[in-house]
Design an enzyme around this catalytic site. Structure first.
Site, short mmCIF file in Angstrom:
data_model
loop_
_atom_site.label_atom_id
_atom_site.label_comp_id
_atom_site.label_asym_id
_atom_site.label_seq_id
_atom_site.Cartn_x
_atom_site.Cartn_y
_atom_site.Cartn_z
N HIS A 44 0.86 -1.20 0.00
CA HIS A 44 0.00 0.00 0.00
C HIS A 44 0.88 1.23 0.00
CE1 HIS A 44 -3.90 1.99 1.71
NE2 HIS A 44 -3.16 2.89 1.05
N HIS A 46 1.25 4.86 -2.37
CA HIS A 46 0.90 5.73 -3.50
C HIS A 46 2.18 6.40 -3.95
CE1 HIS A 46 -3.46 5.45 -2.47
NE2 HIS A 46 -2.96 5.28 -1.26
N HIS A 224 -9.62 0.99 -1.26
CA HIS A 224 -9.58 1.61 0.06
C HIS A 224 -11.01 1.54 0.62
CE1 HIS A 224 -5.79 3.18 -1.27
NE2 HIS A 224 -5.64 4.03 -0.28
N GLU A 227 -11.36 3.24 5.94
CA GLU A 227 -10.33 4.16 6.48
C GLU A 227 -11.09 5.23 7.27
OE1 GLU A 227 -8.22 6.45 3.51
OE2 GLU A 227 -6.55 6.90 4.86
N ASP A 305 1.79 3.93 2.89
CA ASP A 305 0.74 4.76 2.28
C ASP A 305 1.32 5.94 1.50
OD1 ASP A 305 -1.85 5.43 1.60
OD2 ASP A 305 -2.50 5.97 3.61
N ASP A 306 1.61 7.05 2.18
CA ASP A 306 2.19 8.25 1.55
C ASP A 306 3.34 8.71 2.43
OD1 ASP A 306 -0.01 8.86 -0.59
OD2 ASP A 306 -1.11 8.51 1.28
N1 ADE Z 1 -4.67 8.76 -1.83
C1 ADE Z 1 -3.43 8.77 -1.35
N2 ADE Z 1 -3.41 8.35 -0.07
C2 ADE Z 1 -4.69 8.04 0.25
C3 ADE Z 1 -5.33 7.52 1.42
N3 ADE Z 1 -4.66 7.24 2.54
N4 ADE Z 1 -6.66 7.35 1.39
C4 ADE Z 1 -7.36 7.64 0.28
N5 ADE Z 1 -6.81 8.10 -0.83
C5 ADE Z 1 -5.48 8.31 -0.85
ZN ZN Z 2 -3.79 4.74 0.56
#
Ligand code: ADE
Ligand code: ZN
Length: 360
Positions: A44, A46, A224, A227, A305-306
């Site tokens: 996971h 991005h 997703h 969340e 994630d990011d």
């Molecule tokens: N796009 C990038 N990170 C995300 C996340 N945690 N949840 C939803 N969309 C995303």
């Molecule tokens: Zn994500």
């Protein structure tokens, strides 16, 4: 006399507490060291969320793009979010500096080099084509840049990879269909499709048809869900999108029957601890559900994630949960194994990685 005994007891208690804290810290440190050298897969991630402020500023110069920040420190200072949408607004703005194929190559290579340092051996990364094509960047520029780096990193670093194309759920299903069409020349290089962006108000049911079309083309399905959205969205992802893997899934824990079903189906959850903290999905890392998920028999994994926006790559996510939760060595091993079991690698490769984990 009574006073002396009381003093003695107090200092003995103090010494015992000090020793306990010291011992706990040593145990945590050795678990963190262990997690840092285990082979892992990241499921996971991005790629646009791995854009570090330094690269953002450099690409803004290279491409002569104005950004509303004066310095790298200024960019970092803006990363203070109270929910998913707060983050997404900055995330879409940040990716505006990506223009040329080499920008996508540089972005992806920077992430792969960083992941490799964290002993990540396999990655399945998301990209958001609509975040680029809607700004006039052709699909092939984005895909060629990312794929070029994935290929080079496999050769140079031995890190294997797969690419997942995500649809932005705040846009229409028709726009997702257009993206699927645009991706056609690349479908032999794209393992699956995902669903991301603003969750609440954009349930999986909105995309049922486009995911059916993707599935009929042989693509894997991830989404997703749970969340910020309710357990109902997870049910929709399972029943309507027919997901192969669940991204996040935290709020599934609110529904006992759903937990039982996810455990029974051995559905992989791609959990993102530092992301959950930064986006206020949890108030405190000590309240993170990862340990509970494992204890409930869910196939949970750890992911970043990011990472540029949330303060850490793979090993920092492991360190954060080890420091906050009562994880033992078996839990850490399970998390690493789950990351391969939940991947889209073939069974022989999965078995190979798991044997390495057992030997570590
Ligand atoms: N796009 C990038 N990170 C995300 C996340 N945690 N949840 C939803 N969309 C995303
Ligand atoms: Zn994500």
């Amino acid at each position: 006399m009574g006073m002396a005994v009381a003093d003695l007891l107090a200092s003995a208690t103090y010494a015992a507490v000090r020793f306990y804290i010291f011992w706990e810290t040593m145990l945590q440190k050795s678990l963190i060291d262990f997690s840092a050298v285990l082979p892992k897969a990241e499921l996971h991630l991005h790629i646009e969320g791995s854009l570090e402020p330094e690269l953002m500023v450099a690409l803004a110069w290279r491409n002569k793009i104005e950004i509303p920040f004066k310095s790298v420190e200024d960019v970092r200072a803006a990363y203070d979010f109270s929910n998913l949408q707060d983050f997404l607004d900055i995330y879409y703005q940040g990716m505006g500096v990506l223009q040329a194929e080499e920008d996508y190559y540089d972005l992806t290579m920077a992430y792969l080099l960083r992941a490799h340092r964290d002993t990540v051996r396999h990655v399945e990364i998301f990209f958001d084509p609509q975040g680029h094509t809607d700004r006039g960047i052709p699909f092939n520029v984005v895909a060629d840049g990312i794929l070029g780096a994935l290929d080079e990193a496999e050769r140079a670093l031995g890190i294997s990879s797969k690419l997942i194309m995500s649809f932005l759920r705040h846009l229409s299903e028709e726009a997702a269909f257009d993206t699927l069409k645009e991706a056609e020349p690349y479908l032999d290089r794209i393992v699956g499709v995902g669903l991301d962006s603003s969750e609440v108000g954009h349930p999986p049911s909105k995309f049922e048809r486009v995911f059916r079309a993707a599935r009929e083309q042989g693509l894997k399905i991830v989404a997703h869900a749970g969340e910020e959205g309710p357990p109902d969205y997870v049910y929709e992802a399972l029943d309507l999108l027919r997901i192969d893997r669940l991204d996040h899934g935290n709020r599934s824990l609110e529904d006992e029957a759903l937990v039982a079903r996810l455990a029974e189906e051995q559905m992989t959850l791609t959990v993102c601890p530092l992301s959950n903290l930064k986006l206020c999905v949890v108030d405190d890392m000590r309240a993170h559900p990862l340990k509970r998920m494992l204890d409930l028999g869910l196939r949970a994994t750890v992911n970043s994630d990011d990472p540029s926006y949330f303060g850490g790559y793979m090993n920092a996510n492991f360190a954060a949960v080890i420091n906050a939760l009562d994880l033992d060595k078996d839990d850490i091993r399970t998390l690493a194994k789950n990351s391969f079991l939940g991947s889209f690698l073939n069974p022989e490769d999965i078995a190979k990685h798991i044997a390495t984990i057992d030997a570590t």
